[in-house]
Scaffold this motif. Structure first.
Motif, PDB file in Angstrom:
ATOM      1  N   PRO A 173      24.321   2.617  39.567  1.00 45.31           N
ATOM      2  CA  PRO A 173      22.846   1.769  39.881  1.00 45.31           C
ATOM      3  C   PRO A 173      22.976   1.613  41.367  1.00 45.31           C
ATOM      4  N   GLN A 174      23.922   1.312  42.163  1.00 44.52           N
ATOM      5  CA  GLN A 174      23.807   0.797  43.391  1.00 44.52           C
ATOM      6  C   GLN A 174      23.367   2.144  44.191  1.00 44.52           C
ATOM      7  N   PHE A 175      23.489   3.427  43.586  1.00 42.49           N
ATOM      8  CA  PHE A 175      22.726   4.246  44.224  1.00 42.49           C
ATOM      9  C   PHE A 175      21.232   4.280  44.414  1.00 42.49           C
ATOM     10  N   VAL A 176      20.572   3.628  43.510  1.00 39.08           N
ATOM     11  CA  VAL A 176      19.547   3.541  43.297  1.00 39.08           C
ATOM     12  C   VAL A 176      18.812   2.179  43.675  1.00 39.08           C
ATOM     13  N   PHE A 177      19.587   1.088  43.298  1.00 39.13           N
ATOM     14  CA  PHE A 177      19.238  -0.218  43.662  1.00 39.13           C
ATOM     15  C   PHE A 177      20.230  -0.880  44.532  1.00 39.13           C
ATOM     16  N   ASP A 178      19.629  -1.756  45.295  1.00 36.03           N
ATOM     17  CA  ASP A 178      20.432  -2.711  46.247  1.00 36.03           C
ATOM     18  C   ASP A 178      21.138  -3.895  45.321  1.00 36.03           C
ATOM     19  N   ILE A 179      22.184  -3.470  44.764  1.00 40.65           N
ATOM     20  CA  ILE A 179      23.030  -4.278  43.869  1.00 40.65           C
ATOM     21  C   ILE A 179      24.612  -4.138  43.969  1.00 40.65           C
ATOM     22  N   HIS A 180      25.110  -5.262  43.671  1.00 36.36           N
ATOM     23  CA  HIS A 180      26.626  -5.294  43.600  1.00 36.36           C
ATOM     24  C   HIS A 180      27.198  -4.880  42.163  1.00 36.36           C
ATOM     25  N   LYS A 181      27.875  -4.057  42.037  1.00 36.87           N
ATOM     26  CA  LYS A 181      28.535  -3.659  40.693  1.00 36.87           C
ATOM     27  C   LYS A 181      29.918  -4.401  40.489  1.00 36.87           C
ATOM     28  N   ASN A 182      30.270  -5.090  39.659  1.00 36.94           N
ATOM     29  CA  ASN A 182      31.409  -5.742  39.388  1.00 36.94           C
ATOM     30  C   ASN A 182      32.209  -4.622  38.544  1.00 36.94           C
ATOM     31  N   SER A 183      33.406  -5.200  38.190  1.00 42.33           N
ATOM     32  CA  SER A 183      34.213  -4.434  37.007  1.00 42.33           C
ATOM     33  C   SER A 183      33.717  -4.578  35.652  1.00 42.33           C
ATOM     34  N   ILE A 184      32.987  -5.905  35.461  1.00 38.85           N
ATOM     35  CA  ILE A 184      32.684  -5.938  33.973  1.00 38.85           C
ATOM     36  C   ILE A 184      31.384  -5.037  34.057  1.00 38.85           C
ATOM     37  N   THR A 185      30.521  -5.234  34.827  1.00 38.35           N
ATOM     38  CA  THR A 185      29.454  -4.483  34.903  1.00 38.35           C
ATOM     39  C   THR A 185      29.758  -2.859  34.616  1.00 38.35           C
ATOM     40  N   ASP A 186      30.716  -2.437  35.501  1.00 40.02           N
ATOM     41  CA  ASP A 186      31.147  -1.112  35.551  1.00 40.02           C
ATOM     42  C   ASP A 186      31.696  -0.453  34.122  1.00 40.02           C
ATOM     43  N   ALA A 187      32.309  -1.542  33.305  1.00 36.62           N
ATOM     44  CA  ALA A 187      32.980  -1.098  32.290  1.00 36.62           C
ATOM     45  C   ALA A 187      31.798  -0.876  30.995  1.00 36.62           C
ATOM     46  N   CYS A 188      30.682  -1.927  31.134  1.00 35.84           N
ATOM     47  CA  CYS A 188      29.524  -2.022  30.354  1.00 35.84           C
ATOM     48  C   CYS A 188      28.943  -0.821  30.560  1.00 35.84           C
ATOM     49  N   LEU A 189      28.602  -0.251  31.782  1.00 34.08           N
ATOM     50  CA  LEU A 189      28.038   0.897  32.177  1.00 34.08           C
ATOM     51  C   LEU A 189      28.526   2.218  31.643  1.00 34.08           C
ATOM     52  N   SER A 190      29.864   2.167  31.618  1.00 36.02           N
ATOM     53  CA  SER A 190      30.599   3.318  31.236  1.00 36.02           C
ATOM     54  C   SER A 190      30.438   3.724  29.673  1.00 36.02           C
ATOM     55  N   VAL A 191      30.351   2.385  29.098  1.00 37.24           N
ATOM     56  CA  VAL A 191      30.070   2.715  27.659  1.00 37.24           C
ATOM     57  C   VAL A 191      28.690   3.176  27.490  1.00 37.24           C
ATOM     58  N   VAL A 192      27.581   2.838  28.016  1.00 38.33           N
ATOM     59  CA  VAL A 192      26.448   3.329  27.926  1.00 38.33           C
ATOM     60  C   VAL A 192      26.449   4.719  28.334  1.00 38.33           C
ATOM     61  N   ALA A 193      27.065   5.000  29.546  1.00 34.69           N
ATOM     62  CA  ALA A 193      26.969   6.490  29.889  1.00 34.69           C
ATOM     63  C   ALA A 193      27.638   7.193  28.862  1.00 34.69           C
ATOM     64  N   GLN A 194      28.651   6.884  28.505  1.00 37.21           N
ATOM     65  CA  GLN A 194      29.425   7.694  27.335  1.00 37.21           C
ATOM     66  C   GLN A 194      28.622   7.927  25.997  1.00 37.21           C
ATOM     67  N   THR A 195      28.050   6.764  25.808  1.00 36.16           N
ATOM     68  CA  THR A 195      27.085   6.844  24.684  1.00 36.16           C
ATOM     69  C   THR A 195      26.024   8.066  24.825  1.00 36.16           C
TER      70      THR A 195
END
Length: 169
Positions: A30-52
């Motif tokens: 999401p940091q490609f589109v939004f000005d945010i920092h992605k921590n490791s917990i968020t990264d893991a959660c987003l990986s699950v959403v992306a895989q789904t």
């Protein structure tokens, strides 16, 4: 006429290419589109959403067992329902009426006119130049491999642009 919406959504490639190339990348980064920092917990959660999302758009069946990764097991029972949504989405697009090339061109010109002030051209060019210089060799290699790109001498043209911009910097 063409089914322009299908061409745009699918990017003129197979069913799963747009989700895999674009949306999954946006979901995972999401940091490609939004000005945010992605921590490791968020990264893991987003990986699950992306895989789904990838599993939902996949046309192949995945056999899951006790040794399957947990991120695939988490939403395994929901995937058939999500797959039916994806299939219905593409089926509905296929049923849409075709529009002519001229109508599509007119629409795109009008959209460009309406949003001309919303787009910072210099900022976009700067970001593109940064990306091209960062991945220069990979991009040039890809341009060399593609027959159509070779035919249009895109590698040479890109190298000229890089040279011009870097000499003016």
């Amino acid at each position: 006429g063409r089914h322009w919406i299908v061409w745009i959504l699918l990017g003129c490639v197979p069913l799963s290419s747009l989700p895999l190339r674009f949306w999954v990348n946006v979901i995972k980064n999401p940091q490609f589109v939004f000005d945010i920092h992605k921590n490791s917990i968020t990264d893991a959660c987003l990986s699950v959403v992306a895989q789904t999302f990838m599993d939902s758009c996949s046309t192949s069946e995945h056999r899951l067992g006790k040794d399957s990764p947990s991120n695939k097991l988490l939403y395994a029972k929901d995937i058939p329902n999500y797959k039916s949504w994806v299939e219905r989405y593409y089926r509905d697009i296929a049923k849409m009426a075709s529009i002519s090339d001229q109508d599509m061109d007119a629409y795109l010109v009008e959209q460009s006119r309406l949003h001309a002030s919303d787009f910072n051209v210099l900022s976009a060019l700067s970001e593109l130049y940064f990306y091209v210089t960062k991945y220069r060799q990979e991009i040039l290699t890809a341009l060399d491999r593609d027959v159509s790109c070779r035919k249009h001498k895109l590698r040479q043209k890109l190298e000229q642009i890089i040279s011009l911009v870097s000499s003016n910097s």
